[in-house]
Design a protein around this motif. Structure first.
Motif, mmCIF file in Angstrom:
data_model
loop_
_atom_site.group_PDB
_atom_site.id
_atom_site.type_symbol
_atom_site.label_atom_id
_atom_site.label_comp_id
_atom_site.label_asym_id
_atom_site.label_seq_id
_atom_site.Cartn_x
_atom_site.Cartn_y
_atom_site.Cartn_z
ATOM 1 N N ARG A 10 -7.198 8.769 6.312
ATOM 2 C CA ARG A 10 -6.732 8.050 5.524
ATOM 3 C C ARG A 10 -5.496 8.417 5.002
ATOM 4 O O ARG A 10 -4.658 9.407 5.927
ATOM 5 N N ALA A 11 -5.387 7.612 4.184
ATOM 6 C CA ALA A 11 -3.754 7.337 4.002
ATOM 7 C C ALA A 11 -3.231 8.337 3.050
ATOM 8 O O ALA A 11 -4.641 8.684 2.298
ATOM 9 N N ALA A 12 -1.884 8.524 3.082
ATOM 10 C CA ALA A 12 -1.408 9.490 2.042
ATOM 11 C C ALA A 12 -2.129 9.283 0.600
ATOM 12 O O ALA A 12 -1.724 7.690 0.580
ATOM 13 N N THR A 13 -1.839 10.187 -0.069
ATOM 14 C CA THR A 13 -1.711 9.498 -1.665
ATOM 15 C C THR A 13 -0.625 9.558 -1.836
ATOM 16 O O THR A 13 0.468 10.537 -2.219
ATOM 17 N N ILE A 32 3.385 9.379 -13.170
ATOM 18 C CA ILE A 32 2.440 8.719 -12.578
ATOM 19 C C ILE A 32 1.471 7.989 -13.532
ATOM 20 O O ILE A 32 1.314 6.864 -14.400
ATOM 21 N N THR A 33 1.440 8.831 -14.097
ATOM 22 C CA THR A 33 -0.489 8.859 -15.004
ATOM 23 C C THR A 33 0.667 7.575 -16.762
ATOM 24 O O THR A 33 -0.144 6.905 -17.795
ATOM 25 N N GLN A 34 2.049 8.387 -16.666
ATOM 26 C CA GLN A 34 3.073 8.242 -17.573
ATOM 27 C C GLN A 34 3.156 6.202 -16.890
ATOM 28 O O GLN A 34 3.726 5.525 -17.715
ATOM 29 N N GLY A 35 2.890 5.702 -16.380
ATOM 30 C CA GLY A 35 3.664 4.579 -15.369
ATOM 31 C C GLY A 35 4.766 4.368 -15.138
ATOM 32 O O GLY A 35 5.884 3.360 -15.421
ATOM 33 N N ARG A 36 5.809 5.463 -14.744
ATOM 34 C CA ARG A 36 6.645 5.528 -14.177
ATOM 35 C C ARG A 36 6.720 5.733 -13.052
ATOM 36 O O ARG A 36 7.888 5.695 -12.782
ATOM 37 N N VAL A 37 6.361 5.442 -12.457
ATOM 38 C CA VAL A 37 6.070 5.471 -10.805
ATOM 39 C C VAL A 37 5.739 3.639 -10.237
ATOM 40 O O VAL A 37 5.002 3.059 -10.437
ATOM 41 N N ARG A 38 6.076 2.931 -9.266
ATOM 42 C CA ARG A 38 6.540 1.859 -8.698
ATOM 43 C C ARG A 38 6.078 2.406 -7.748
ATOM 44 O O ARG A 38 6.710 2.809 -6.505
ATOM 45 N N VAL A 39 5.097 1.696 -6.792
ATOM 46 C CA VAL A 39 4.681 1.446 -5.559
ATOM 47 C C VAL A 39 4.839 0.097 -5.518
ATOM 48 O O VAL A 39 4.053 -0.866 -4.993
ATOM 49 N N GLY A 40 6.294 -0.131 -4.195
ATOM 50 C CA GLY A 40 6.478 -1.736 -3.196
ATOM 51 C C GLY A 40 6.803 -2.235 -5.381
ATOM 52 O O GLY A 40 7.811 -1.752 -6.068
ATOM 53 N N ASP A 41 5.901 -3.340 -5.244
ATOM 54 C CA ASP A 41 6.413 -3.792 -6.729
ATOM 55 C C ASP A 41 5.372 -3.384 -7.206
ATOM 56 O O ASP A 41 5.419 -4.152 -8.716
ATOM 57 N N HIS A 49 -3.905 7.243 -5.608
ATOM 58 C CA HIS A 49 -3.422 5.813 -5.202
ATOM 59 C C HIS A 49 -3.306 5.541 -3.962
ATOM 60 O O HIS A 49 -1.785 6.464 -3.387
ATOM 61 N N PRO A 50 -3.622 5.276 -2.987
ATOM 62 C CA PRO A 50 -3.423 5.417 -1.441
ATOM 63 C C PRO A 50 -1.675 4.658 -1.169
ATOM 64 O O PRO A 50 -1.787 3.658 -1.703
ATOM 65 N N THR A 51 -0.941 5.697 -0.455
ATOM 66 C CA THR A 51 0.314 5.499 -0.585
ATOM 67 C C THR A 51 0.790 5.801 0.761
ATOM 68 O O THR A 51 1.329 6.241 1.031
ATOM 69 N N PRO A 52 -0.104 4.855 2.068
ATOM 70 C CA PRO A 52 0.725 5.242 3.136
ATOM 71 C C PRO A 52 1.755 5.048 4.013
ATOM 72 O O PRO A 52 2.364 4.208 2.870
ATOM 73 N N TRP A 53 2.485 5.864 4.434
ATOM 74 C CA TRP A 53 3.883 5.835 5.016
ATOM 75 C C TRP A 53 3.907 4.609 6.228
ATOM 76 O O TRP A 53 2.565 4.106 6.330
#
Length: 63
Positions: A10-13, A32-41, A49-53
């Motif tokens: 399983r991909a890391a969250t 994260i819940t405040q919308g202050r984290v960006r994953v990629g674009d 949210h899956p965020t694999p290495w």
């Protein structure tokens, strides 16, 4: 010889990745819940949210 399918790991969250970087669960979930984290674009608001290495993520500054 019988071969069995190996389960896919399983991909890391996002929360797990942030925790492994030394950020507390509370701070990670808040950012994260405040919308202050960006994953990629994309801005992500789900801690699970899956965020694999080696997917890049960044915490945006608060306003």
């Amino acid at each position: 010889m019988i071969e069995y399918d190996q389960p896919m790991p399983r991909a890391a969250t996002l929360a797990e990745r942030m925790r492994s970087a030394g950020i507390s669960d509370e701070r990670a979930n808040t950012a994260i819940t405040q919308g202050r984290v960006r994953v990629g674009d994309d801005v992500v608001t789900d801690p699970e949210h899956p965020t694999p290495w080696p997917t890049a993520w960044v915490v945006l500054p608060s306003s």
